[in-house]
Enzyme design. Sequence first.
Site, mmCIF file in Angstrom:
data_model
loop_
_atom_site.group_PDB
_atom_site.id
_atom_site.type_symbol
_atom_site.label_atom_id
_atom_site.label_comp_id
_atom_site.label_asym_id
_atom_site.label_seq_id
_atom_site.Cartn_x
_atom_site.Cartn_y
_atom_site.Cartn_z
ATOM 1 N N ASP A 35 0.851 -1.206 0.000
ATOM 2 C CA ASP A 35 0.000 0.000 0.000
ATOM 3 C C ASP A 35 0.880 1.247 0.000
ATOM 4 O OD1 ASP A 35 -2.420 -1.221 0.024
ATOM 5 O OD2 ASP A 35 -2.996 -0.597 2.038
ATOM 6 N N LYS A 56 -3.987 3.086 -2.592
ATOM 7 C CA LYS A 56 -5.425 3.393 -2.665
ATOM 8 C C LYS A 56 -5.751 4.678 -1.918
ATOM 9 C CE LYS A 56 -7.509 -0.286 -0.969
ATOM 10 N NZ LYS A 56 -8.546 0.555 -0.443
ATOM 11 N N MET A 168 -8.337 9.745 9.267
ATOM 12 C CA MET A 168 -8.950 10.248 8.039
ATOM 13 C C MET A 168 -9.774 11.507 8.300
ATOM 14 S SD MET A 168 -9.904 6.627 6.245
ATOM 15 C CE MET A 168 -9.941 5.574 7.672
#
Length: 252
Positions: A35, A56, A168
């Site tokens: 990732d 991603k 996030m």
Amino acid sequence: MNAKVWLIGAGPGDPELLTLKAVRALGEAQVVLIDDLVNPAVLEHCPHAHIIKVGKRGGCRSTPQAFIHRLMLRYARQGKVVARLKGGDPCIFGRGGEEAEWLANHGIQSEIVNGITAGLAGATNCGISLTHRGIARGVTLVTAHTQDDSSLNWDALARSGTTLVIYMGVSRLNDVQQGLLAGQMAASTPVAMIENASLPEQRECRSTLGTLLADAALFQLKSPAILVIGEVASAAESLRLPLEPVQKTLVG
Ligand code: SAH
């Protein structure tokens, strides 16, 4: 057939925060899917493996999850040992559980290797003790970004008496602030915003719930970053790690 998929937590960035088990699993891997929040320095533990980047990140060019699933399956069915390297811990907002489930449904054995999640490393590196005795009775890990955009129960979070660690959250600072203020959390509650935790580029911004939007703008806070909200987030110099070089910026 020794096919297996390791779902490995690579930790928050500092390659020394990798577990010994992660190092062993990487050493066994023939194919590594990595990732983009993973520090490529950890690849020194799998010098002979075939490396595939499957980033991603939100807003960036991304590899669809279904494609990653198919890649893992394809290599595992070839009898290869596959390692899926994820930032932090695979099961903290990392889809580790989903991937393990999907692999099991396709008859492939997998094993999850814990990693140190960004929230824990970020707090520690800034001298924040998340459940400091007498100050916080617990810690809650929360994502500000939900798949279906449903809103969080900010009222319950505001009243929980636990330290909140928000993942996030950079593009949702307004929701975080408004939700917690509406839930009667005091505007003076300390907030630490920690960018690139555990990496040499780590930056931290100390603020409060009432001023976090303005402070983050001034600081030009960027992803990846976590927010630590609660009394424990007031400066605690005595706990600060001698992490160098860290750029420390106090706003306000
Ligand atoms: N599985 C990861 C989290 C993935 S979700 C973990 O356990 O850490 C992605 C979010 O993690 C980012 O939006 C950010 O909030 C946080 N994050 C990941 N790496 C980070 C880092 N080095 N510093 C600060 N936040 C980070």
